[in-house]
Write an enzyme that holds these catalytic residues in place. Sequence first.
Site, PDB file in Angstrom:
ATOM      1  N   LYS A   1       2.498  -3.576   8.736  1.00 25.01           N
ATOM      2  CA  LYS A   1       3.491  -2.502   8.703  1.00 25.01           C
ATOM      3  C   LYS A   1       4.857  -3.095   9.020  1.00 25.01           C
ATOM      4  O   LYS A   1       5.076  -3.627  10.101  1.00 25.01           O
ATOM      5  CB  LYS A   1       3.124  -1.411   9.710  1.00 25.01           C
TER       6      LYS A   1
ATOM      7  N   VAL B   1       7.260  -0.023   5.314  1.00 31.13           N
ATOM      8  CA  VAL B   1       6.523  -0.453   4.133  1.00 31.13           C
ATOM      9  C   VAL B   1       5.227  -1.058   4.647  1.00 31.13           C
ATOM     10  O   VAL B   1       5.248  -1.822   5.614  1.00 31.13           O
ATOM     11  CB  VAL B   1       7.303  -1.524   3.335  1.00 31.13           C
ATOM     12  N   VAL B   2       4.106  -0.691   4.036  1.00 31.72           N
ATOM     13  CA  VAL B   2       2.823  -1.211   4.514  1.00 31.72           C
ATOM     14  C   VAL B   2       2.190  -2.079   3.419  1.00 31.72           C
ATOM     15  O   VAL B   2       2.154  -1.692   2.253  1.00 31.72           O
ATOM     16  CB  VAL B   2       1.867  -0.059   4.913  1.00 31.72           C
TER      17      VAL B   2
ATOM     18  N   ASP C   1       3.376  13.230  15.477  1.00 33.67           N
ATOM     19  CA  ASP C   1       3.511  13.349  14.014  1.00 33.67           C
ATOM     20  C   ASP C   1       2.112  13.527  13.423  1.00 33.67           C
ATOM     21  O   ASP C   1       1.771  12.950  12.393  1.00 33.67           O
ATOM     22  CB  ASP C   1       4.208  12.107  13.443  1.00 33.67           C
TER      23      ASP C   1
ATOM     24  N   ILE D   1       0.843  -1.204   0.000  1.00 36.27           N
ATOM     25  CA  ILE D   1       0.000   0.000   0.000  1.00 36.27           C
ATOM     26  C   ILE D   1       0.870   1.242   0.000  1.00 36.27           C
ATOM     27  O   ILE D   1       0.535   2.246  -0.609  1.00 36.27           O
ATOM     28  CB  ILE D   1      -0.884   0.090   1.266  1.00 36.27           C
ATOM     29  N   SER D   2       1.968   1.172   0.745  1.00 34.58           N
ATOM     30  CA  SER D   2       2.772   2.385   0.895  1.00 34.58           C
ATOM     31  C   SER D   2       4.225   2.036   1.180  1.00 34.58           C
ATOM     32  O   SER D   2       4.512   1.084   1.904  1.00 34.58           O
ATOM     33  CB  SER D   2       2.177   3.226   2.028  1.00 34.58           C
ATOM     34  N   THR D   3       5.122   2.777   0.561  1.00 40.68           N
ATOM     35  CA  THR D   3       6.547   2.608   0.864  1.00 40.68           C
ATOM     36  C   THR D   3       7.052   3.945   1.372  1.00 40.68           C
ATOM     37  O   THR D   3       7.167   4.895   0.604  1.00 40.68           O
ATOM     38  CB  THR D   3       7.336   2.252  -0.414  1.00 40.68           C
ATOM     39  N   GLY D   4       7.280   4.002   2.647  1.00 42.60           N
ATOM     40  CA  GLY D   4       7.783   5.244   3.239  1.00 42.60           C
ATOM     41  C   GLY D   4       9.264   5.114   3.526  1.00 42.60           C
ATOM     42  O   GLY D   4       9.886   4.122   3.173  1.00 42.60           O
ATOM     43  N   LYS D   5       9.781   6.157   4.161  1.00 41.66           N
ATOM     44  CA  LYS D   5      11.206   6.123   4.480  1.00 41.66           C
ATOM     45  C   LYS D   5      11.489   5.105   5.570  1.00 41.66           C
ATOM     46  O   LYS D   5      12.502   4.443   5.571  1.00 41.66           O
ATOM     47  CB  LYS D   5      11.655   7.515   4.956  1.00 41.66           C
TER      48      LYS D   5
HETATM   49  P1  ADP Z   1       4.907   5.877   7.765  1.00 42.89           P
HETATM   50  O1  ADP Z   1       5.691   5.928   9.030  1.00 42.89           O
HETATM   51  O2  ADP Z   1       5.627   5.254   6.636  1.00 42.89           O
HETATM   52  O3  ADP Z   1       4.237   7.201   7.443  1.00 42.89           O
HETATM   53  P2  ADP Z   1       2.187   4.971   8.262  1.00 42.89           P
HETATM   54  O4  ADP Z   1       1.782   4.190   9.467  1.00 42.89           O
HETATM   55  O5  ADP Z   1       1.763   6.388   8.203  1.00 42.89           O
HETATM   56  O6  ADP Z   1       3.760   4.821   8.106  1.00 42.89           O
HETATM   57  O7  ADP Z   1       1.663   4.198   6.987  1.00 42.89           O
HETATM   58  C1  ADP Z   1       1.913   4.649   5.698  1.00 42.89           C
HETATM   59  C2  ADP Z   1       0.643   4.637   4.862  1.00 42.89           C
HETATM   60  O8  ADP Z   1       0.121   3.312   4.812  1.00 42.89           O
HETATM   61  C3  ADP Z   1      -0.462   5.478   5.441  1.00 42.89           C
HETATM   62  O9  ADP Z   1      -0.400   6.791   4.981  1.00 42.89           O
HETATM   63  C4  ADP Z   1      -1.707   4.784   4.960  1.00 42.89           C
HETATM   64  O10 ADP Z   1      -2.041   5.214   3.659  1.00 42.89           O
HETATM   65  C5  ADP Z   1      -1.282   3.339   4.901  1.00 42.89           C
HETATM   66  N1  ADP Z   1      -1.700   2.623   6.107  1.00 42.89           N
HETATM   67  C6  ADP Z   1      -0.980   2.422   7.237  1.00 42.89           C
HETATM   68  N2  ADP Z   1      -1.658   1.728   8.143  1.00 42.89           N
HETATM   69  C7  ADP Z   1      -2.859   1.453   7.584  1.00 42.89           C
HETATM   70  C8  ADP Z   1      -4.039   0.745   8.016  1.00 42.89           C
HETATM   71  N3  ADP Z   1      -4.118   0.165   9.217  1.00 42.89           N
HETATM   72  N4  ADP Z   1      -5.067   0.664   7.160  1.00 42.89           N
HETATM   73  C9  ADP Z   1      -5.012   1.250   5.942  1.00 42.89           C
HETATM   74  N5  ADP Z   1      -3.948   1.907   5.477  1.00 42.89           N
HETATM   75  C10 ADP Z   1      -2.875   2.022   6.275  1.00 42.89           C
HETATM   76 MG    MG Z   2       2.679   8.248   8.065  1.00 42.71          MG
END
Ligand code: ADP
Ligand code: MG
Length: 475
Positions: A248, A226-227, A364, A219-223
């Site tokens: 996560k 990774v989710v 944050d 769903i997402s690759t952050g710094k």
């Molecule tokens: P980061 O530290 O990388 O910002 P996040 O916890 O904010 O980590 O997760 C990154 C992204 O993944 C979020 O912006 C969101 O879009 C998605 N995400 C994270 N947790 C969930 C969840 N429980 N359900 C749906 N999407 C999620």
């Molecule tokens: Mg975040």
Amino acid sequence: MSEQLAKELQLEEENAAFPEVVAVAEGPFITGENIDTSSDLMLAQMLQMEFDREYDAQLRREEKKINGDSKVSISFENYRKVHPYDSDSSEDEVDWQDTRHDPYRADKPTTTPRKGFIGKGKDITTKHDEVVCGRKNTARMENFAPEFQVGDGIGMDLKLSNQVFNALKQHAYSEERRSARLHEKKEHSTAEKAVDPKTRLLMYKMVNSGMLETITGCISTGKESVVFHAYGGNATEDKVIPPECAIKVFKTTLNEFKNRDKYIKDDYRFKDRFSKLNPRKIIRMWAEKEMHNLTRMQNAGIPCPQVVILKKHVLVMSFIGQDQIPAPKLKDVTLSSEDMKKAYYQVLNMMQQLYKECNLVHADLSEYNMLWHDGKVWLIDVSQSVEPTHPHGLEFLFRDCRNVSQFFQKGGVAEALNERELFNAVSGFNITADNEVDFQAEIEALEKMNEDHVQNHGKKLSMFSSDGDPPIYDE
Ligand code: ADP
Ligand code: MG
């Protein structure tokens, strides 16, 4: 060519054996079939797990057969190989440091006693004896790294001269170093893209144990993380798995975490442990922190993901969204002015609850870490959240207030408090400074007061003494 053929055959066989898994989702990330099989080690581990699972299934069948309808039953539990997912297997704990003490390393070859010779009279052989020395050199080749090809000399009565042996030894060591360098590079490059092989294995185990049905994709690759999205699997006796989960994975590439030290280092809940840990363990602590913080929020009834399980640096929680589509972040969603106002009051209430009931500051908080789902705001990403008495807790709170206030003011919510009013409303303080500089100075003074209290009394003020409960704002 033969490898290709083998892969195809294997795929065919697997498809025939587990046809239903293929139909679950399109292009899944891990189902147990399409996982990256380029690493022999991983393949071996996966096969072993598969074998263990089949063994257990057979055991269960036998158990059932023996027990039948009998009132007294025999349990084969102790003979099972795969135990329910949360019982941690010690094999999980094999970490990078352990490889320095490799229990499988060959013993040193036996040496001639100190006196320099063995035997008596004319049978005497010294350590300089050519045959003994040659054989000893051959035996020593066992100490070379396993991937270093030395031919089949070890099985024969081969005698290596010192000169040849030394040249070989030199070469073997430089090869070993080169291979280690290459290996390291490979691990890191995959970690950059998605996750490293060890993490993939950890995730595969979750699928293999039945806890998750399929891991569909990223769903997402952050710094820092990774989710992934996953479909939940079978419930266990003590755990209900949500139909959709978010996984996560806290990144194990260490450099990203250096600048986050301050959140955890000064958090007294983790302080004692922090100094004793290696960086890898610290990353696990981030995941642990997120889990604890989410649990506190859950208990206070704040809309947030529900924790399913934590395994090392991998946190599984409920998915906010539906049918693989994550709920949009507040920054990406266009809300009607009515919804925007509703969202504002909800966020204000959540911030107060977080502070009062959970004893936490998000640290944050912004439109990036709030999701809009089911007509309300959900808070996520709380690994960095701290208690208000953290040495920088109030500064973090002020920053959160600034983000929230600016977002809703720009979004047209006329009632939105400015950041200073919001800070007072959340914390219950009554800082009267009317400009940002003075306000911040007062915040720092409060933090210092708390630190001094710690110095003098050895403990934190359980909560800052303020003028009373924060006022409850409502629509
Ligand atoms: P980061 O530290 O990388 O910002 P996040 O916890 O904010 O980590 O997760 C990154 C992204 O993944 C979020 O912006 C969101 O879009 C998605 N995400 C994270 N947790 C969930 C969840 N429980 N359900 C749906 N999407 C999620
Ligand atoms: Mg975040």
